[in-house]
Motif scaffolding. Structure first.
Motif, mmCIF file in Angstrom:
data_model
loop_
_atom_site.group_PDB
_atom_site.id
_atom_site.type_symbol
_atom_site.label_atom_id
_atom_site.label_comp_id
_atom_site.label_asym_id
_atom_site.label_seq_id
_atom_site.Cartn_x
_atom_site.Cartn_y
_atom_site.Cartn_z
ATOM 1 N N VAL A 221 0.917 -1.002 0.071
ATOM 2 C CA VAL A 221 0.007 -0.018 0.032
ATOM 3 C C VAL A 221 0.954 1.296 -0.018
ATOM 4 C CG1 VAL A 221 -1.687 1.290 1.197
ATOM 5 C CG2 VAL A 221 -1.801 -1.261 1.080
ATOM 6 N N SER A 222 0.446 2.437 -0.947
ATOM 7 C CA SER A 222 1.540 3.306 -0.992
ATOM 8 C C SER A 222 0.226 4.483 -1.075
ATOM 9 C CB SER A 222 2.189 3.493 -2.167
ATOM 10 O OG SER A 222 1.454 3.354 -3.450
ATOM 11 N N MET A 223 0.837 5.930 -0.941
ATOM 12 C CA MET A 223 -0.085 6.746 -1.156
ATOM 13 C C MET A 223 0.118 7.585 -2.277
ATOM 14 S SD MET A 223 -0.312 10.336 1.322
ATOM 15 C CE MET A 223 0.943 11.121 0.639
ATOM 16 N N LEU A 224 -0.992 8.105 -3.006
ATOM 17 C CA LEU A 224 -0.816 9.005 -4.111
ATOM 18 C C LEU A 224 -0.612 10.407 -3.824
ATOM 19 C CD1 LEU A 224 -1.453 9.161 -7.382
ATOM 20 C CD2 LEU A 224 -3.725 9.808 -6.638
ATOM 21 N N PRO A 225 0.505 10.953 -4.321
ATOM 22 C CA PRO A 225 0.890 12.215 -3.828
ATOM 23 C C PRO A 225 0.100 13.479 -4.753
ATOM 24 C CG PRO A 225 2.573 11.383 -5.385
ATOM 25 C CD PRO A 225 1.594 10.366 -4.946
ATOM 26 N N ILE A 226 -0.255 14.278 -4.003
ATOM 27 C CA ILE A 226 -1.153 15.301 -4.910
ATOM 28 C C ILE A 226 0.051 16.482 -4.972
ATOM 29 C CG2 ILE A 226 -3.256 16.816 -4.612
ATOM 30 C CD1 ILE A 226 -3.897 13.837 -5.094
ATOM 31 N N LEU A 227 0.330 16.644 -6.291
ATOM 32 C CA LEU A 227 1.316 17.604 -6.359
ATOM 33 C C LEU A 227 0.742 19.119 -6.427
ATOM 34 C CD1 LEU A 227 3.676 15.753 -8.775
ATOM 35 C CD2 LEU A 227 3.679 15.777 -6.296
ATOM 36 N N THR A 228 0.788 19.867 -5.525
ATOM 37 C CA THR A 228 -0.152 21.230 -5.225
ATOM 38 C C THR A 228 0.273 22.364 -5.953
ATOM 39 O OG1 THR A 228 1.027 21.652 -3.280
ATOM 40 C CG2 THR A 228 -0.695 20.336 -3.058
ATOM 41 N N THR A 229 1.168 22.276 -7.131
ATOM 42 C CA THR A 229 1.415 23.394 -7.871
ATOM 43 C C THR A 229 0.583 23.977 -8.381
ATOM 44 O OG1 THR A 229 3.621 22.179 -8.493
ATOM 45 C CG2 THR A 229 3.191 24.134 -9.581
ATOM 46 N N GLU A 230 -0.552 23.395 -8.834
ATOM 47 C CA GLU A 230 -1.601 24.129 -9.428
ATOM 48 C C GLU A 230 -3.076 23.778 -8.786
ATOM 49 O OE1 GLU A 230 -2.068 22.767 -13.464
ATOM 50 O OE2 GLU A 230 0.134 22.868 -13.806
ATOM 51 N N ALA A 231 -2.850 23.187 -7.605
ATOM 52 C CA ALA A 231 -3.889 22.586 -6.868
ATOM 53 C C ALA A 231 -4.974 23.845 -6.390
ATOM 54 C CB ALA A 231 -3.530 21.807 -5.509
ATOM 55 N N PHE A 232 -4.498 24.971 -6.088
ATOM 56 C CA PHE A 232 -5.261 25.905 -5.618
ATOM 57 C C PHE A 232 -5.523 27.180 -6.678
ATOM 58 C CE2 PHE A 232 -4.049 23.437 -1.936
ATOM 59 C CZ PHE A 232 -5.397 23.262 -1.468
ATOM 60 N N ASP A 233 -5.242 27.031 -7.814
ATOM 61 C CA ASP A 233 -4.924 27.991 -8.747
ATOM 62 C C ASP A 233 -6.436 28.711 -8.813
ATOM 63 O OD1 ASP A 233 -5.337 26.096 -11.837
ATOM 64 O OD2 ASP A 233 -6.478 26.034 -10.050
ATOM 65 N N VAL A 234 -7.605 27.952 -8.498
ATOM 66 C CA VAL A 234 -8.741 28.566 -8.714
ATOM 67 C C VAL A 234 -9.197 29.622 -7.596
ATOM 68 C CG1 VAL A 234 -10.006 26.876 -7.071
ATOM 69 C CG2 VAL A 234 -11.402 28.020 -9.097
ATOM 70 N N LEU A 235 -8.247 29.558 -6.432
ATOM 71 C CA LEU A 235 -8.330 30.535 -5.487
ATOM 72 C C LEU A 235 -8.319 32.073 -5.898
ATOM 73 C CD1 LEU A 235 -6.942 28.501 -2.515
ATOM 74 C CD2 LEU A 235 -9.425 28.678 -3.068
ATOM 75 N N ASP A 236 -7.373 32.135 -6.854
ATOM 76 C CA ASP A 236 -6.969 33.257 -7.607
ATOM 77 C C ASP A 236 -8.168 34.186 -8.139
ATOM 78 O OD1 ASP A 236 -4.525 33.105 -6.310
ATOM 79 O OD2 ASP A 236 -3.667 32.167 -8.057
ATOM 80 N N HIS A 237 -9.258 33.273 -8.662
ATOM 81 C CA HIS A 237 -10.443 33.837 -9.248
ATOM 82 C C HIS A 237 -11.083 34.810 -8.207
ATOM 83 C CE1 HIS A 237 -14.008 34.181 -11.801
ATOM 84 N NE2 HIS A 237 -13.317 33.805 -12.627
#
Length: 634
Positions: free
Chosen positions: A472-488
């Motif tokens: 069992v491993s964890m899928l990394p969520i690479l957050t470079t673009e994860a919150f780009d919608v917050l700038d809208h």
């Protein structure tokens, strides 16, 4: 005074502590897992509860207050004396009436005081996380794109196998809005299904089915009206059909047409529904038009009832679906959470059969546990997800409240633990038997059958189970673009579309048709008057918002909602028509919610009003600005 209940948000908006009323939720558990304080904290976060909650683990308050079912509303006087009890849902008017009378009575006697109680929310102390209570997960046919319902962030993520985010759709605020990815809004989305560049979403708390087009980068609504419906039959066009708490979706076939049906686990009405993506037939059914949304199986009664006739069968909050289209199965597998079973719905004739869990009495919804075994001897605890492994002919179950992943051989009905120890914790990078989960809610197998993805909900992770190496491993969520919608700019504002529905008594005013032209600016002056000796409750979410059902392009890039801070200073609502209009006709709705209280008695009311403005869009210039006065006295 103290009010105890589970669903109190509307009353909390109307009556605040300063009026002498304190709202407390009392949690009396059904499942053993629901008695654990950490699990209750997770539920409070998951459902964005902002009033205090008591863990009545031993049922002491349940018995003392003579509660008999969920939900029950109890009003207590200032000495703890029981005043009033309401069983079930739909008692808002009675609740408001009795609360206002009781407040006035005890205030006149000087037994309650106006005050404020400082409440520190648990969620404010938590660190940010790339995912927040992910509910469901799926993969495309290539296995290269993973689609995640990031439920707590009210958004859908599309990520590559390495965790790099490709698309962020919606979030972070709860709301209901179609449009471009940066404008779209969901409310606690759960089930997701992907085919090519189209994703369907069970937008659970909006009571909608949404469609995401990854090429056009737009979100549209294909079923539901945004208000919880109690219709248990259906049969109308999707956008006109009220539905109730859809929890999962999966593609299905109609005759020889592949993926022509979207199956829906309709948890709110305890049924399985179908949305016709193309014209066709359901098993043993007549011809149906594209877009039709209707019940397929389930009477609507909350039961664990199997039956050869699909409409006489009973489910109990079905929350997970998976399709096994090949013979001899040709069925839908259903994770039926409140009966703690997994059921099978035949796609030949609709017959509903038992697979594992539960017991034979259809009215006993308390036959749960954690036991490996065959058929009815196996025991589950509130399973929320299922997925079919075509390669191995096995079914995997997210046995949520047992914190395990289980596997079933449907031929022999054998059910066994595949991964997890039963402890609610977070151990990864180890074997299946040593790894742990915390209320996993959804899962899926990629096409080649090597990887099993699990939405480990309370650990805020996607876990990956390698079915070959058993690691069992964890899928990394690479957050470079994860919150780009917050700038809208629209994403920064509170989403007023998530406000409660208009009361049934709310006036719906039809305005004369207005001829306008592309590029023209419309101004609506909203003049609302309160009754004499009343004042606006400034602590409540008084607001206006715009909708344009079927013509959402009218609102793109516009401010579509705002607070109403003072009725004596009427808000001026601006709307600039696009320079290129997509239709010659449209209807714009201007809706407002006001919470006001009597100065004399402190009795509070929530009132709503809707103005419908038909627009005729002409090609000739109609001038630069047109103003419309919207006037109403409550």
């Amino acid at each position: 005074m103290v009010m105890m209940a589970i669903q109190l948000r509307v009353c909390q908006d109307c009556y605040r502590c300063r009026y002498g009323l304190l709202i407390v939720g009392v949690h009396s558990a059904k499942f053993p897992n629901e008695k654990v304080l950490d699990n209750i904290k997770s539920a409070v976060l998951r459902y964005n509860i902002t009033h205090p909650v008591v863990n009545d683990a031993d049922g002491k308050l349940w018995h003392e207050l003579e509660v008999s079912c969920w939900p029950t509303l109890v009003i207590l006087g200032p000495r703890g004396n029981m005043l009033f009890s309401l069983v079930g849902e739909g008692h808002t008017e009675k609740l408001f009436l009795f609360a206002s009378i009781a407040l006035r009575f005890y205030k006149e006697k000087g037994q309650i005081k106006d005050n404020k109680i400082a409440i520190k929310l648990y969620k404010d102390s938590l660190p940010p996380s790339p995912l927040l209570f992910p509910g469901k997960v799926t993969v495309d046919s290539s296995g290269n794109r993973v689609v995640i319902a990031d439920t707590g962030h009210n958004r859908i993520l599309v990520v590559q196998k390495n965790g790099q985010i490709v698309h962020t759709i919606g979030g972070p605020n709860s709301g209901r809005r179609d449009g471009r990815f940066s404008e779209a809004a969901f409310s606690s989305p759960q089930g997701v299904a992907i085919k090519n560049n189209i994703i369907y979403v069970a937008d659970t708390e909006n009571h909608l089915i949404r469609k995401i087009d990854l090429e056009l980068k737009v979100v549209t609504t294909v079923a539901g009206i945004g208000i919880q419906g109690m219709d248990k039959e259906g049969g109308t066009k999707g956008e006109e059909q009220p539905i109730s708490s859809p929890w999962d979706v999966v593609f299905g076939n109609s005759g020889t047409q592949e993926d022509a049906v979207l199956w829906v686990a309709m948890a709110g009405t305890h049924q399985i529904w179908a949305l016709m993506l193309e014209c066709g037939k359901l098993p043993k059914g007549s011809d149906l038009k594209k877009g039709t949304c209707l019940r397929f199986a389930g009477s609507g009664n909350e039961e664990n009832r199997n039956n050869a006739y699909p409409h006489k069968a009973g489910f109990a909050q079905p929350s997970g679906l998976s399709l096994a289209s090949e013979e001899p199965w040709n069925c839908l597998f259903v994770a039926d959470s409140e009966s703690s079973t997994v059921r099978m719905v035949s796609l030949k004739d609709g017959a509903v059969k038992h697979l594992v869990g539960g017991e034979r009495d259809p009215l006993n919804l308390f036959a749960f546990g954690d036991v490996d075994g065959a058929g009815i001897n196996a025991k589950l605890q509130h399973p929320l997800g299922v997925t079919w492994d075509k390669k191995r002919k096995l079914l995997y179950i997210a046995d949520s409240y047992n914190h395990k992943i289980k596997v079933v051989d449907p031929k022999m009905k054998n059910c066994a633990t595949l991964a997890g120890t039963g402890d609610a914790s977070n151990v990864t990078g180890s074997s299946f038997t040593e790894s742990t989960f915390n209320e996993p809610g959804g899962l899926c197998v990629e096409g080649n059958g090597c990887l099993l993805y699990v939405a480990d909900t309370n650990n805020h992770q996607i876990k990956v189970l390698d079915l070959e190496t058993k690691i069992v491993s964890m899928l990394p969520i690479l957050t470079t673009e994860a919150f780009d919608v917050l700038d809208h700019p629209l994403a920064q504002k509170p989403n007023m579309a998530s406000l409660p529905k208009l009361p049934k008594s709310a006036p719906n005013i039809q305005l004369p048709s207005l001829t306008v032209s592309p590029g023209q600016t419309l101004q609506f002056l909203l003049r609302l008057s309160l009754p004499e000796d009343s004042e606006l409750n400034e602590e409540a979410p008084n607001s206006w918002f715009l909708t344009a059902e079927g013509n959402e392009w009218l609102l793109q890039g516009q401010t579509s909602s705002a607070e109403i801070k003072d009725v004596f200073n009427p808000p001026l609502i601006h709307l600039q028509l696009p320079s290129s209009c997509q239709s010659s006709e449209a209807v714009l709705s201007i809706r407002a919610f006001l919470y006001y209280c009597s100065k004399e008695s402190s009795a509070c009311m929530m009132k709503g009003i809707s103005f419908n403005q038909p627009l005729q869009i002409a090609s000739t210039n109609q001038g630069s600005t047109v103003q419309v006065e919207l006037k109403y006295a409550f």
